[in-house]
Design an enzyme around this catalytic site. Structure first.
Site, mmCIF file in Angstrom:
data_model
loop_
_atom_site.group_PDB
_atom_site.id
_atom_site.type_symbol
_atom_site.label_atom_id
_atom_site.label_comp_id
_atom_site.label_asym_id
_atom_site.label_seq_id
_atom_site.Cartn_x
_atom_site.Cartn_y
_atom_site.Cartn_z
ATOM 1 N N ASN A 1 -0.843 7.825 0.942
ATOM 2 C CA ASN A 1 -1.763 6.682 1.024
ATOM 3 C C ASN A 1 -2.233 6.538 2.466
ATOM 4 O OD1 ASN A 1 0.129 4.877 2.465
ATOM 5 N ND2 ASN A 1 1.312 5.082 0.590
ATOM 6 N N ASP A 23 12.300 1.082 -5.847
ATOM 7 C CA ASP A 23 11.814 0.076 -4.889
ATOM 8 C C ASP A 23 12.932 -0.126 -3.860
ATOM 9 O OD1 ASP A 23 11.220 -2.385 -3.528
ATOM 10 O OD2 ASP A 23 9.767 -2.796 -5.121
ATOM 11 N N ASP A 26 4.222 4.301 -5.097
ATOM 12 C CA ASP A 26 4.860 3.739 -6.284
ATOM 13 C C ASP A 26 5.316 4.827 -7.248
ATOM 14 O OD1 ASP A 26 4.615 1.068 -5.524
ATOM 15 O OD2 ASP A 26 2.492 1.080 -6.066
ATOM 16 N N LYS A 75 5.877 -11.695 -5.079
ATOM 17 C CA LYS A 75 6.703 -10.555 -4.643
ATOM 18 C C LYS A 75 7.945 -11.045 -3.915
ATOM 19 C CE LYS A 75 3.445 -6.907 -4.457
ATOM 20 N NZ LYS A 75 2.465 -6.129 -3.762
#
Ligand code: C5P
Length: 401
Positions: A210, A306, A279, A337
């Protein structure tokens, strides 16, 4: 506001080629808000003249112990009287020797002796001069006298040799001076943190990643180190220098990041997850380069663990800080979150604003509500995040979240 805002600094420049860096340093210190007063030794004045320093600092430049511009003829007293620090950069081998002996035969050495504020020196010399037992002795003596020695670094030298003795770059000296003035709010605390993107390999030459630049995470690592913390930075691939005083462990994938984080965690007081962890990762990584066939192809993806949620869920969880980059409805998603991952603190920002740039606008979320910070360079945002976190920490020590 950074720690140099409104500080009066006396910058001593002694004779060395690195004096060219001192000119840039004056500009950087001034930009950071310091009021800089330059004092040149006779040697220093040979390399870059007073005119340059006066133009860059906006203040008169001093070099003569007997300068008649001071009404009482006591430049050595007046210059350092209300100074917050004296910084000598570059500090030559000769100047360090004279300082160690307590000599006072020119303006700079005399004001160093007459001062009652801290003294920092940034040595610059040929590597053999730096390694000479006499210089080693002098530096040892100066440290014993409470003088802060900033650098030097190894690298190319003006004499054509390569080795230890090169003065730190102006930006690095600036960082050291800011660190010197930063209150040690995280002294004795151990911080483990993640930063940058992760890279999930598809085959030996391709992968999924990313656009995280790592700038925010690296700025936070630097701010934690400045605040006195012992910092372990677990970072995905980025093109950034490791901040001074930070232990850096480079990783590629989310699974590697997770395993290094878990290994580094024992004894940590704080965990900060700044990394933009992918992810998903390819379910299978091809051993050899996948050949193109001209047909459509699909890659099966499987979710990554995570890391932050896992750390925060541990019974012995350190104080956990999360990040949320959202493209809309920041408050709702960020606070959601924070609650889902059971974090005492989360930093939220809108992606359009933050990615890759040097500035950022963030909102801090904690049990007391939301705290918007004004738009600022990432270094300044990082400093404020660390300040906020340090305020919440004592309460955190009372028990797990
Ligand atoms: O991706 P998400 O928005 O959920 O990220 C929120 C926070 O969780 C960030 O601080 C990020 O570093 C962390 N995170 C993580 N491991 C993941 C995904 C996110 O540690 N797999």
């Amino acid at each position: 506001m950074n720690e140099l805002q409104g500080r009066k600094l006396v910058l001593g420049v002694t004779g060395g080629v690195a004096a060219y860096k001192a000119a840039e340093l004056v500009r950087l210190l001034g930009k950071a808000g310091a009021d800089v007063h330059v004092v040149l030794t006779a040697g220093g004045a040979r390399f870059v003249t007073a005119v340059t320093y006066q133009a860059l600092s906006g203040n008169p430049v001093w070099s003569d112990l007997w300068d008649a511009r001071m009404d009482n003829n006591m430049a050595h007293i007046d210059l350092s009287r209300d100074a917050d620090a004296v910084l000598v950069a570059p500090a030559s081998a000769d100047f360090l020797a004279r300082l160690a002996q307590g000599r006072s035969d020119d303006l700079l050495s005399t004001l160093c002796l007459a001062r009652d504020c801290p003294l920092l020196v940034a040595p610059a010399m040929n590597r053999q001069m730096w390694e000479h037992p006499a210089t080693r002795r002098n530096v040892h003596t100066l440290m014993g006298d409470g003088v802060s020695v900033v650098g030097p670094a190894a690298g190319d030298q003006a004499c054509g040799e390569v080795g230890m003795g090169r003065m730190l770059e102006p930006e690095e000296v600036l960082d050291a001076v800011i660190a010197f003035f930063t209150p040690k709010r995280l002294a004795g605390r151990k911080v483990v943190m993640t930063a940058g993107p992760t890279f999930e390999a598809i085959d030996p030459v391709r992968g999924i990643t990313n656009t995280s630049s790592g700038k925010m995470g690296y700025a936070i690592a630097a701010a934690c180190a400045c605040a006195g913390a012992e910092v372990t930075l677990v970072s995905g691939p980025v093109a950034l220098p490791v901040p001074a005083g930070v232990r850096h462990i480079g990783v590629q994938s989310a699974l590697q990041m997770r395993s290094v984080v878990l290994q580094s965690l024992p004894g940590a007081d704080v965990f900060i997850g700044v990394a933009a962890v992918a992810d998903y990762r390819p379910l299978l990584t091809a051993e050899h380069k996948i050949k193109k066939s001209g047909e459509t192809m699909s890659i099966e993806l499987t979710p990554n663990p995570d890391i932050l949620a896992e750390v925060a869920a541990r019974p012995d969880a350190p104080f956990c800080v999360g990040f949320a980059a959202e493209s809309r409805e920041l408050d709702a998603y960020a606070e959601g979150k924070r609650r889902n991952k059971k974090l005492p603190m989360l930093v939220g920002n809108l992606v359009a604003d933050a990615l890759g740039g040097d500035d950022n606008t963030v909102i801090l979320y904690d049990d007391a509500g939301r705290h918007p910070l004004p738009r600022a360079p990432k270094q300044e945002i990082a400093r404020q995040i660390v300040e906020h976190l340090a305020k919440l920490l004592p309460a955190a020590a009372a028990g797990p979240h």
